[in-house]
Design an enzyme around this catalytic site. Sequence first.
Site, mmCIF file in Angstrom:
data_model
loop_
_atom_site.group_PDB
_atom_site.id
_atom_site.type_symbol
_atom_site.label_atom_id
_atom_site.label_comp_id
_atom_site.label_asym_id
_atom_site.label_seq_id
_atom_site.Cartn_x
_atom_site.Cartn_y
_atom_site.Cartn_z
ATOM 1 N N ASN A 9 -20.743 -10.373 -39.700
ATOM 2 C CA ASN A 9 -21.632 -11.448 -40.150
ATOM 3 C C ASN A 9 -21.922 -12.324 -38.937
ATOM 4 O O ASN A 9 -21.074 -13.101 -38.515
ATOM 5 C CB ASN A 9 -20.919 -12.237 -41.260
ATOM 6 C CG ASN A 9 -21.715 -13.440 -41.709
ATOM 7 O OD1 ASN A 9 -22.880 -13.610 -41.342
ATOM 8 N ND2 ASN A 9 -21.081 -14.284 -42.512
ATOM 9 N N TRP A 10 -23.127 -12.160 -38.414
ATOM 10 C CA TRP A 10 -23.455 -12.880 -37.167
ATOM 11 C C TRP A 10 -23.796 -14.350 -37.424
ATOM 12 O O TRP A 10 -23.965 -15.110 -36.480
ATOM 13 C CB TRP A 10 -24.627 -12.190 -36.461
ATOM 14 C CG TRP A 10 -24.302 -10.837 -35.908
ATOM 15 C CD1 TRP A 10 -23.136 -10.137 -36.055
ATOM 16 C CD2 TRP A 10 -25.159 -10.020 -35.110
ATOM 17 N NE1 TRP A 10 -23.222 -8.938 -35.391
ATOM 18 C CE2 TRP A 10 -24.457 -8.832 -34.802
ATOM 19 C CE3 TRP A 10 -26.458 -10.154 -34.616
ATOM 20 C CZ2 TRP A 10 -25.004 -7.807 -34.041
ATOM 21 C CZ3 TRP A 10 -27.005 -9.148 -33.855
ATOM 22 C CH2 TRP A 10 -26.287 -7.980 -33.563
ATOM 23 N N LYS A 11 -23.960 -14.703 -38.670
ATOM 24 C CA LYS A 11 -24.297 -16.092 -39.032
ATOM 25 C C LYS A 11 -25.526 -16.555 -38.237
ATOM 26 O O LYS A 11 -26.389 -15.746 -37.927
ATOM 27 C CB LYS A 11 -23.077 -16.997 -38.830
ATOM 28 C CG LYS A 11 -21.842 -16.426 -39.542
ATOM 29 C CD LYS A 11 -20.683 -17.376 -39.610
ATOM 30 C CE LYS A 11 -19.519 -16.698 -40.338
ATOM 31 N NZ LYS A 11 -18.382 -17.574 -40.539
ATOM 32 N N HIS A 94 -21.601 -16.352 -49.633
ATOM 33 C CA HIS A 94 -20.715 -16.743 -48.538
ATOM 34 C C HIS A 94 -20.327 -18.216 -48.696
ATOM 35 O O HIS A 94 -21.127 -19.042 -49.117
ATOM 36 C CB HIS A 94 -21.397 -16.516 -47.190
ATOM 37 C CG HIS A 94 -20.452 -16.661 -46.054
ATOM 38 N ND1 HIS A 94 -20.093 -17.881 -45.542
ATOM 39 C CD2 HIS A 94 -19.733 -15.733 -45.372
ATOM 40 C CE1 HIS A 94 -19.212 -17.701 -44.572
ATOM 41 N NE2 HIS A 94 -18.977 -16.407 -44.453
ATOM 42 N N GLU A 96 -20.045 -20.586 -46.704
ATOM 43 C CA GLU A 96 -20.889 -21.575 -46.014
ATOM 44 C C GLU A 96 -22.135 -21.870 -46.833
ATOM 45 O O GLU A 96 -22.625 -22.997 -46.850
ATOM 46 C CB GLU A 96 -21.242 -21.065 -44.607
ATOM 47 C CG GLU A 96 -20.029 -21.145 -43.683
ATOM 48 C CD GLU A 96 -19.952 -20.078 -42.612
ATOM 49 O OE1 GLU A 96 -20.975 -19.415 -42.320
ATOM 50 O OE2 GLU A 96 -18.841 -19.892 -42.062
ATOM 51 N N GLU A 166 -12.724 -14.057 -49.146
ATOM 52 C CA GLU A 166 -12.683 -14.845 -47.921
ATOM 53 C C GLU A 166 -12.113 -16.228 -48.227
ATOM 54 O O GLU A 166 -12.863 -17.136 -48.616
ATOM 55 C CB GLU A 166 -14.091 -14.997 -47.352
ATOM 56 C CG GLU A 166 -14.732 -13.688 -46.969
ATOM 57 C CD GLU A 166 -15.781 -13.900 -45.884
ATOM 58 O OE1 GLU A 166 -15.604 -13.331 -44.804
ATOM 59 O OE2 GLU A 166 -16.737 -14.647 -46.106
ATOM 60 N N GLY A 172 -13.232 -18.911 -39.661
ATOM 61 C CA GLY A 172 -13.570 -19.586 -38.413
ATOM 62 C C GLY A 172 -12.501 -20.563 -37.944
ATOM 63 O O GLY A 172 -12.740 -21.355 -37.034
ATOM 64 N N SER A 212 -11.050 -14.923 -39.980
ATOM 65 C CA SER A 212 -10.339 -14.825 -38.702
ATOM 66 C C SER A 212 -9.708 -13.453 -38.458
ATOM 67 O O SER A 212 -8.603 -13.363 -37.908
ATOM 68 C CB SER A 212 -9.292 -15.937 -38.580
ATOM 69 O OG SER A 212 -9.918 -17.198 -38.644
ATOM 70 N N GLY A 233 -16.629 -12.518 -38.844
ATOM 71 C CA GLY A 233 -17.553 -13.503 -38.294
ATOM 72 C C GLY A 233 -17.453 -13.525 -36.773
ATOM 73 O O GLY A 233 -18.027 -12.677 -36.079
ATOM 74 N N GLY A 234 -16.701 -14.476 -36.252
ATOM 75 C CA GLY A 234 -16.614 -14.698 -34.800
ATOM 76 C C GLY A 234 -16.421 -13.431 -33.974
ATOM 77 O O GLY A 234 -17.149 -13.212 -32.990
HETATM 78 P P1 PGA Z 1 -14.574 -15.514 -39.166
HETATM 79 O O1 PGA Z 1 -15.704 -15.516 -40.318
HETATM 80 O O2 PGA Z 1 -14.219 -14.060 -38.916
HETATM 81 O O3 PGA Z 1 -15.225 -16.154 -37.973
HETATM 82 O O4 PGA Z 1 -13.416 -16.276 -39.697
HETATM 83 C C1 PGA Z 1 -15.635 -14.666 -41.407
HETATM 84 C C2 PGA Z 1 -16.829 -14.859 -42.307
HETATM 85 O O5 PGA Z 1 -17.300 -16.006 -42.416
HETATM 86 O O6 PGA Z 1 -17.332 -13.907 -42.909
#
Ligand code: PGA
Length: 249
Positions: A9-11, A94, A96, A166, A172, A212, A233-234
Amino acid sequence: MRKHIVAGNWKMNNGLIQTETLISDLKQQVKTSDAEVMIAPAFTNLWHAFQSTRQDDIEVVAQNMHFAENGAYTGEVSPGMLKSIGVKTVILGHSERRAYYNETDESLAKKVDTALEHNMRIIFCFGEELADRKAGNEEAVVERQIKNALFHLGADAFKNIVLAYEPVWAIGTGETASPEQAQDMHAFIRKTLESTYGHTVADDMTILYGGSVKPGNAKEIFGKPDVDGGLIGGASLNAEDFYAIVNAF
Ligand code: PGA
């Protein structure tokens, strides 16, 4: 049979040039695992990403979509638009989007319905906040999120759904759920599915863990029997790290 999936997930990261570079870096990586690989770039880069990965085992997926087919919804993107450029899978719910854009179980249920009407596959995200876990309410929260958004569906619909647990406190933050915490919740999710839809739906469901995940912890997390992959994510913004996670299977 459930699948192994690792989705990046590149956000809201990467312009066009960075997208090109990251995709070409991803193509240099060797895949040894049987996991399906997905990347979710921003809307503006989906078409380019789709074109550049046509010959590769990388599926391009969207990070979100609107529940309506089309119409006066300034700034939104419809499922038909996604399908028209070859995107067949969408991430919904998600944390966010729930936190910053007021997505609720109810609005997500509408998005789920529209996505399924368009024959799209859904990666449905959910997870508790830190306060929920501290209060020992994590299972109740997760059960509510899943039931409210998905349990109006018939059993057949679940063939097009992937679940992504999640925990919000692990996204994150560098703080990961322990492999045991992930396993316990995934087993609970499967049991919740089983109690309404029966053994086959529950057993066939792919349940991803997100929060993470890094090359250093992926193997241990993916080693748990009810963890079928990850939403990353990251670490998905670096080709080597991402494929180290893919190859942790
Ligand atoms: P993260 O994000 O790996 O940076 O914790 C995961 C996600 O939001 O899907």
